[in-house]
Design an enzyme around this catalytic site. Sequence first.
Site, PDB file in Angstrom:
ATOM      1  N   GLY A  96       2.069   5.056  -0.877  1.00 51.13           N
ATOM      2  CA  GLY A  96       1.418   6.312  -1.203  1.00 51.13           C
ATOM      3  C   GLY A  96       2.444   7.365  -1.552  1.00 51.13           C
ATOM      4  N   ARG A  97       3.131   7.869  -0.520  1.00 50.04           N
ATOM      5  CA  ARG A  97       4.130   8.916  -0.708  1.00 50.04           C
ATOM      6  C   ARG A  97       5.211   8.510  -1.705  1.00 50.04           C
ATOM      7  NH1 ARG A  97       5.668  12.260   3.597  1.00 50.04           N
ATOM      8  NH2 ARG A  97       4.733  10.696   4.971  1.00 50.04           N
ATOM      9  N   TYR A 155       5.375  19.025  10.616  1.00 45.94           N
ATOM     10  CA  TYR A 155       6.412  18.016  10.837  1.00 45.94           C
ATOM     11  C   TYR A 155       7.838  18.586  10.819  1.00 45.94           C
ATOM     12  CZ  TYR A 155       2.601  14.912   9.311  1.00 45.94           C
ATOM     13  OH  TYR A 155       1.396  14.265   9.159  1.00 45.94           O
ATOM     14  N   CYS A 164      -1.385  34.426   9.053  1.00 38.28           N
ATOM     15  CA  CYS A 164      -1.060  35.108  10.310  1.00 38.28           C
ATOM     16  C   CYS A 164      -0.656  34.119  11.396  1.00 38.28           C
ATOM     17  CB  CYS A 164      -2.235  35.963  10.755  1.00 38.28           C
ATOM     18  SG  CYS A 164      -2.525  37.360   9.659  1.00 38.28           S
ATOM     19  N   GLU A 165       0.397  33.383  11.151  1.00 34.99           N
ATOM     20  CA  GLU A 165       0.993  32.444  12.097  1.00 34.99           C
ATOM     21  C   GLU A 165       2.502  32.470  11.882  1.00 34.99           C
ATOM     22  OE1 GLU A 165      -0.530  30.315  14.238  1.00 34.99           O
ATOM     23  OE2 GLU A 165      -2.634  30.354  13.575  1.00 34.99           O
ATOM     24  N   TYR A 216       0.756  14.111   0.282  1.00 34.74           N
ATOM     25  CA  TYR A 216       0.422  14.827   1.514  1.00 34.74           C
ATOM     26  C   TYR A 216       0.622  16.331   1.333  1.00 34.74           C
ATOM     27  CZ  TYR A 216       0.419  10.088   3.146  1.00 34.74           C
ATOM     28  OH  TYR A 216       0.144   8.744   3.264  1.00 34.74           O
ATOM     29  N   GLU A 265       0.827  -1.198   0.000  1.00 37.89           N
ATOM     30  CA  GLU A 265       0.000   0.000   0.000  1.00 37.89           C
ATOM     31  C   GLU A 265       0.872   1.262   0.000  1.00 37.89           C
ATOM     32  OE1 GLU A 265      -2.214  -0.697   3.531  1.00 37.89           O
ATOM     33  OE2 GLU A 265      -3.443  -2.284   2.651  1.00 37.89           O
TER      34      GLU A 265
END
Length: 447
Positions: free
Chosen positions: A301-302, A342, A370-371, A399, A299
Site C-alpha cells: 500500500g504505502r 506516529y 486547537c491542539e 495514509y 499486498e
Amino acid sequence: MASPLPLSAETPDPGFAELIAARPALSLHAQDGLLVEEVPLARIAEVVGTPTWVYSAGTLRRRARALKRALAEAGLRASIHYAVKANSNLAVLHVLAAEGLGADVVSEGELRAARAAGIPASAIVFSGVGKTERELRLALAEDIAQINLESVEEAEMLSALAASLGRTARVALRVNPDVDARTHAKITTGRSENKFGIGIDQAPALYARLAIMPGLAPVGLATHIGSQITSGMAAYRAAYARLAELAQELLARGLPVLHIDCGGGLGIPYRDEPAPLPEALAGAIKSTIGPLGLPVMLEPGRWIAGPAGVLLASVVLQKQTPSRRFLVLDAAMNDLIRPAMYEAWHGILPVSAAAAASPLSPADVVGPVCETGDTFTRGRALPSLHPGALVALLDAGGYGAVMSSTYNMRPLAAEVMVDGARFAVVRDRQSQEALLAGQRLPPWESD
C-alpha cells in the site's frame, strides 16, 4: 513506521535539493517553482486552492512496475493486490487497475471503491479482523478471489452465511507468526499479542477444520507482519519461513494449499533513512516460500502510494515569539495526522524557487487546530515565508487523505491527480454546507 524519529531530529535533516533529487516526480524551476511531474504546484493552488492533496499518476505507475519487475526477475509467480486502505481515491485505484494490480480491501466501502475503479472481483482479497455479516454477504455476492479468515469465530460465521446462501467462499487462513517487524507499535501486526490472525500453533487444526466446514474452500495461507518496515528482511524471512513450514505440513496431510499471501508492509524513506528495495523483498520470498513452487500474493500500500502524493498548503501567518518561530499553515492534523499520531517525519518544501534559495532558520510548522499536537515538525530549517506562501508536505500519498477528519469542523481537502502536463480535481473540496448535511435537531428542540 520503523524507529520513529522525534519531531526534532538529532541528525541534520536532508536539504531541499536532496529531498527533490530522491523523488523523481518533483523538480524545482526558477520561474515556476516546485513541480509535480510537469505541473507547477502554484498553478494547482491558484485553480483549486489549499489545502489540497496532489497525486502523481506517473509515480504510481513507476512503482507498480518496479515491484512487478522485481517479482518477475526473482522467478516468482506473483499477483499484486494493492492495499486500498493506503489511498482509496478512485483515480488512484483506476491507475493501478490499468497496471494490472488487484486490491486488498478491509471494508465494504473499500470493496465498492475497488469495483467502481475497474478492479475485477476475481482480483480482490478481503482482509481484516472484524468483517461484518453485511460485508461478507457483499463479498460472497461479488464472488471475490479470497477472504482472509482471522479467527475461529469468523470462520464459523462465514461458513453459516455461505451455506445459507448456497455459496462457497474461497478462504485463506491468516497466520500470526509471532514475529517482531521492528516497526512502530501502533502498526505492528505479526506479534502474538496483536489482534490479527491465528497463532501458528493453532493453524494446522483450524485449517483442517476449514476443509470440512460447509460453504468454505480453503485455498491458502496469509500473513501480514506490519506496516512501514524498514529494518531489513530478517522479520520477513522469519515470518515466511514459518509460513512455508506450515504449508509443507498441510500439504503433507493432503490439504489444499494453492498459494501463499505474503501481505505487505514494505517501508519507504520519509527522511533519508535506508529502506529496502522490492528486489530484497522478492529475494526473501524466493529463499523461503520459493522452494514450495506455489504462487504468491503481495499486498503493498504505502510503498506504492506514499511517494506519489504531496499535501499542498498555504502559510496563514508567521508568528514570532521570544523563543520560537511558528509557521502556521491552512493544513492541519485533521488533514495529515501522521505526525501527531506516529511522530512521523515528512519533508517540507517551499514551492517558490526564490524561497527555497533564501536563508534558513528553525521553525515549528503547525496547523490551526486547537491542539498542541497539531504540529507537523519542530525546529525545521526553513526560509521566512509570508502569508499566502505555499509549501508541500512530501510522501503524503499513503495514509494521508484516507485518515483525514473534519475535526474543528474543517472541510476535507480537495484531491488532484497530475499526469504529465495535465491535472484534474479527482475529489472536490468538501463544502461548509456539506459539513452540516445530515445533521438535524431532535423534534422537541426544533420549535
